[in-house]
Design a protein around this motif. Structure first.
Motif, PDB file in Angstrom:
ATOM      1  N   GLY A  24       0.789  -1.228   0.000  1.00 21.90           N
ATOM      2  CA  GLY A  24       0.000   0.000   0.000  1.00 21.90           C
ATOM      3  C   GLY A  24       0.813   1.265   0.000  1.00 21.90           C
ATOM      4  N   PRO A  25       0.173   2.406   0.362  1.00 22.44           N
ATOM      5  CA  PRO A  25      -1.157   2.527   0.976  1.00 22.44           C
ATOM      6  C   PRO A  25      -2.335   2.352   0.027  1.00 22.44           C
ATOM      7  CG  PRO A  25      -0.251   4.701   0.624  1.00 22.44           C
ATOM      8  CD  PRO A  25       0.832   3.728   0.232  1.00 22.44           C
ATOM      9  N   ALA A  26      -2.083   2.261  -1.277  1.00 21.37           N
ATOM     10  CA  ALA A  26      -3.181   1.961  -2.185  1.00 21.37           C
ATOM     11  C   ALA A  26      -3.758   0.589  -1.858  1.00 21.37           C
ATOM     12  CB  ALA A  26      -2.697   1.981  -3.637  1.00 21.37           C
ATOM     13  N   ALA A  27      -5.044   0.410  -2.121  1.00 20.20           N
ATOM     14  CA  ALA A  27      -5.696  -0.887  -1.947  1.00 20.20           C
ATOM     15  C   ALA A  27      -5.778  -1.589  -3.289  1.00 20.20           C
ATOM     16  CB  ALA A  27      -7.099  -0.709  -1.373  1.00 20.20           C
ATOM     17  N   THR A  28      -5.697  -2.914  -3.286  1.00 17.96           N
ATOM     18  CA  THR A  28      -5.883  -3.657  -4.534  1.00 17.96           C
ATOM     19  C   THR A  28      -7.330  -3.589  -5.010  1.00 17.96           C
ATOM     20  OG1 THR A  28      -6.460  -5.751  -3.450  1.00 17.96           O
ATOM     21  CG2 THR A  28      -4.093  -5.310  -3.852  1.00 17.96           C
ATOM     22  N   HIS A  29      -8.250  -3.361  -4.092  1.00 17.34           N
ATOM     23  CA  HIS A  29      -9.699  -3.348  -4.311  1.00 17.34           C
ATOM     24  C   HIS A  29     -10.260  -4.716  -4.695  1.00 17.34           C
ATOM     25  CE1 HIS A  29     -10.734   0.772  -3.447  1.00 17.34           C
ATOM     26  NE2 HIS A  29      -9.653   1.154  -4.095  1.00 17.34           N
ATOM     27  N   LEU A  30      -9.467  -5.762  -4.569  1.00 20.06           N
ATOM     28  CA  LEU A  30     -10.011  -7.103  -4.767  1.00 20.06           C
ATOM     29  C   LEU A  30     -11.087  -7.418  -3.732  1.00 20.06           C
ATOM     30  CD1 LEU A  30      -6.679  -8.931  -5.594  1.00 20.06           C
ATOM     31  CD2 LEU A  30      -8.615  -8.636  -7.160  1.00 20.06           C
ATOM     32  N   VAL A 187       4.669  -7.680 -21.388  1.00 21.69           N
ATOM     33  CA  VAL A 187       4.742  -6.294 -20.943  1.00 21.69           C
ATOM     34  C   VAL A 187       4.285  -6.249 -19.494  1.00 21.69           C
ATOM     35  CG1 VAL A 187       3.977  -3.928 -21.312  1.00 21.69           C
ATOM     36  CG2 VAL A 187       4.298  -5.457 -23.276  1.00 21.69           C
ATOM     37  N   LYS A 188       5.156  -5.723 -18.630  1.00 22.33           N
ATOM     38  CA  LYS A 188       4.912  -5.759 -17.184  1.00 22.33           C
ATOM     39  C   LYS A 188       5.009  -4.364 -16.577  1.00 22.33           C
ATOM     40  CE  LYS A 188       7.287  -7.051 -12.913  1.00 22.33           C
ATOM     41  NZ  LYS A 188       6.083  -7.377 -12.142  1.00 22.33           N
ATOM     42  N   GLU A 189       4.033  -4.028 -15.743  1.00 22.03           N
ATOM     43  CA  GLU A 189       4.176  -2.838 -14.900  1.00 22.03           C
ATOM     44  C   GLU A 189       4.924  -3.254 -13.631  1.00 22.03           C
ATOM     45  OE1 GLU A 189       3.884  -0.110 -13.056  1.00 22.03           O
ATOM     46  OE2 GLU A 189       3.692   1.344 -14.655  1.00 22.03           O
ATOM     47  N   THR A 190       5.186  -2.270 -12.768  1.00 20.65           N
ATOM     48  CA  THR A 190       5.949  -2.567 -11.548  1.00 20.65           C
ATOM     49  C   THR A 190       5.236  -2.036 -10.318  1.00 20.65           C
ATOM     50  OG1 THR A 190       7.281  -0.600 -11.983  1.00 20.65           O
ATOM     51  CG2 THR A 190       8.199  -2.706 -12.659  1.00 20.65           C
ATOM     52  N   GLY A 191       3.928  -2.234 -10.266  1.00 25.31           N
ATOM     53  CA  GLY A 191       3.180  -1.862  -9.077  1.00 25.31           C
ATOM     54  C   GLY A 191       2.255  -0.680  -9.250  1.00 25.31           C
ATOM     55  N   CYS A 192       2.129  -0.169 -10.490  1.00 29.00           N
ATOM     56  CA  CYS A 192       1.184   0.921 -10.749  1.00 29.00           C
ATOM     57  C   CYS A 192       0.109   0.529 -11.746  1.00 29.00           C
ATOM     58  CB  CYS A 192       1.914   2.171 -11.236  1.00 29.00           C
ATOM     59  SG  CYS A 192       2.868   3.004  -9.935  1.00 29.00           S
ATOM     60  N   PRO A 221       7.616   3.397  -5.828  1.00 23.80           N
ATOM     61  CA  PRO A 221       7.822   4.831  -5.596  1.00 23.80           C
ATOM     62  C   PRO A 221       8.066   5.154  -4.117  1.00 23.80           C
ATOM     63  CG  PRO A 221       6.042   4.517  -7.148  1.00 23.80           C
ATOM     64  CD  PRO A 221       6.403   3.146  -6.637  1.00 23.80           C
ATOM     65  N   ALA A 222       7.321   4.489  -3.227  1.00 27.87           N
ATOM     66  CA  ALA A 222       7.519   4.720  -1.793  1.00 27.87           C
ATOM     67  C   ALA A 222       8.883   4.221  -1.346  1.00 27.87           C
ATOM     68  CB  ALA A 222       6.413   4.037  -0.992  1.00 27.87           C
ATOM     69  N   PHE A 236       0.360  10.719  -4.316  1.00 30.83           N
ATOM     70  CA  PHE A 236       1.434   9.995  -4.990  1.00 30.83           C
ATOM     71  C   PHE A 236       1.790   8.704  -4.261  1.00 30.83           C
ATOM     72  CE2 PHE A 236       2.899  14.119  -7.090  1.00 30.83           C
ATOM     73  CZ  PHE A 236       2.404  13.743  -8.322  1.00 30.83           C
ATOM     74  N   ALA A 237       1.621   8.687  -2.948  1.00 33.45           N
ATOM     75  CA  ALA A 237       1.893   7.457  -2.204  1.00 33.45           C
ATOM     76  C   ALA A 237       0.944   6.338  -2.613  1.00 33.45           C
ATOM     77  CB  ALA A 237       1.777   7.711  -0.706  1.00 33.45           C
ATOM     78  N   ALA A 238      -0.274   6.713  -3.026  1.00 34.38           N
ATOM     79  CA  ALA A 238      -1.283   5.725  -3.426  1.00 34.38           C
ATOM     80  C   ALA A 238      -1.486   5.712  -4.938  1.00 34.38           C
ATOM     81  CB  ALA A 238      -2.608   6.021  -2.726  1.00 34.38           C
ATOM     82  N   TRP A 239      -0.504   6.191  -5.690  1.00 36.24           N
ATOM     83  CA  TRP A 239      -0.637   6.315  -7.136  1.00 36.24           C
ATOM     84  C   TRP A 239      -0.735   4.948  -7.810  1.00 36.24           C
ATOM     85  CZ3 TRP A 239      -1.641  10.526  -9.888  1.00 36.24           C
ATOM     86  CH2 TRP A 239      -1.499  10.470 -11.275  1.00 36.24           C
ATOM     87  N   GLY A 240      -1.520   4.894  -8.885  1.00 34.22           N
ATOM     88  CA  GLY A 240      -1.558   3.691  -9.705  1.00 34.22           C
ATOM     89  C   GLY A 240      -2.958   3.139  -9.902  1.00 34.22           C
ATOM     90  N   VAL A 241      -3.056   2.179 -10.795  1.00 33.09           N
ATOM     91  CA  VAL A 241      -4.308   1.481 -11.073  1.00 33.09           C
ATOM     92  C   VAL A 241      -4.359   0.252 -10.172  1.00 33.09           C
ATOM     93  CG1 VAL A 241      -5.727   0.375 -12.847  1.00 33.09           C
ATOM     94  CG2 VAL A 241      -4.133   2.218 -13.488  1.00 33.09           C
TER      95      VAL A 241
END
Length: 358
Positions: A24-30, A187-192, A221-222, A236-241
């Motif tokens: 986190g602090p973003a949630a996966t929302h699963l 093609v891979k993202e890295t946590g966003c 990023p964190a 920005f701490a919770a940035w991403g999809v």
């Protein structure tokens, strides 16, 4: 020598802060997805089939250890133990970025040890989207890799003091890499996470394999901000999809023959089941395995992987599914911010909740 010492320090700090900061602090929302109990599952547990075939290799369990580290001798034993877990449990493994190794020959043993331990298993190489096609093929050759992840990490680079902020030409370079290397490119993202707009753009360029690596898990990023001693804003701490949303976008965008790997904060059997319900072909898990290896050893990490499989089987029984892929057909209830996400994207909620295979 000084460059090697700096790289070793950076790689060890990545591991340190990944474990220290947690998810986190973003949630996966699963957790916004709820399953409906099937009171007539008609299932004999002896008939479960958890194995999957991806990238030309058969996995005993539908998991893989996703990219985390490499490029310095200091992490060779960590990668060895990760590969031992993969070999023992019959899952795949992707290594951390090989960019430094193919540029200047640093830490090659931290990668080759993976193929030594996982001789016949699924091994996935990893290179930056900034790499040249020749460097990408060198990464494949180093591991005798079955596939190559090409990672996108604009957010991490932005907060990395030594990062490359220039993202111009990445898509064209991705195409050149894919056309040059001898194995499939993921093609891979890295946590966003990857959003529908970028899935579509990549599909138009002929890419067919993706690792969503959504927000909600290890936060690079964190980690980079922590390394520099700076604070990220709350946004920005919770940035991403979030992982759930990236999988939903993939489900609405990708054709059936595309390969979709789900990763990013997937920690429980329930997370795994939800990822498969949203169309994943295999699920990547890294940080919990890394933590167990460092704190308790290979046996404990292998037990964790087996427990995930046992938990997944419980979900499958209660939902009437014999294989992970059949979870795509079970009904879902969508709550919370994910319901808002679906509405904002213009997806048909009722259809999505009933049937997602097509």
């Amino acid at each position: 020598m000084e460059k090697d010492m700096q790289r070793a320090k950076r790689k060890l700090e990545h591991i340190q802060y990944a474990l220290e900061l947690g998810d986190g602090p973003a949630a996966t929302h699963l957790a916004d997805l709820r399953f409906l109990h099937n009171c007539l599952p008609e299932i004999n547990p002896a008939d479960f089939v958890l194995s999957v075939e991806i990238l030309g290799k058969r996995l005993r369990l539908p998991f893989f250890i996703d990219a985390i580290t490499g490029s310095t001798d200091a992490v060779t034993e960590i990668n060895r133990k990760l590969a031992q877990v993969a070999a023992r449990t019959g899952i795949g493994m992707a290594v951390g970025s090989q960019f430094g190794a193919v540029r200047d020959g640093s830490g090659i043993a931290s990668y080759t040890v993976v193929r030594e331990e996982l001789a016949e298993g699924l091994v996935i190489g990893n290179i930056s989207a900034l790499a040249t096609p020749a460097q990408a093929q060198a990464a494949v050759d180093m591991l005798q890799a079955d596939a190559l992840e090409v990672h996108l990490n604009a957010a991490q680079e932005l907060w990395m003091a030594e990062g490359d902020k220039d993202t111009c030409g990445l898509l064209a370079n991705l195409v050149q890499i894919r056309d040059a290397v001898s194995v499939p490119v993921i093609v891979k993202e890295t946590g966003c996470g990857i959003a529908a707009e970028q899935y579509e753009l990549l599909l138009e360029q002929g890419f067919t394999a993706f690792d969503c690596a959504g927000a909600g898990g290890t936060n690079f990023p964190a980690i980079e901000a922590k390394r520099q001693g700076v604070e990220l804003t709350e946004e920005f701490a919770a940035w991403g999809v979030p992982t759930c949303w990236s999988l939903l976008d993939a489900q609405q965008t990708l054709p059936q023959n595309a390969l979709l790997l789900a990763s990013g904060g997937i920690r429980s059997a329930g997370d795994v089941a939800r990822a498969f319900a949203l169309g994943a072909d295999a699920v990547g898990i890294t940080t919990p395995i890394l933590r167990l290896i460092i704190e308790q050893g290979v046996d404990a990490a292998a037990d964790y992987v087996e427990s995930l499989a046992e938990g997944l089987q419980k979900y499958m029984l209660l939902l009437g599914c014999l294989t992970p892929k059949e979870l795509r057909d079970v009904p879902l209830i969508v709550t919370g911010e994910t319901r808002d996400f679906i509405a904002s994207r213009g997806y048909e909620l009722a259809k999505l909740c009933r049937w997602r295979r097509g």
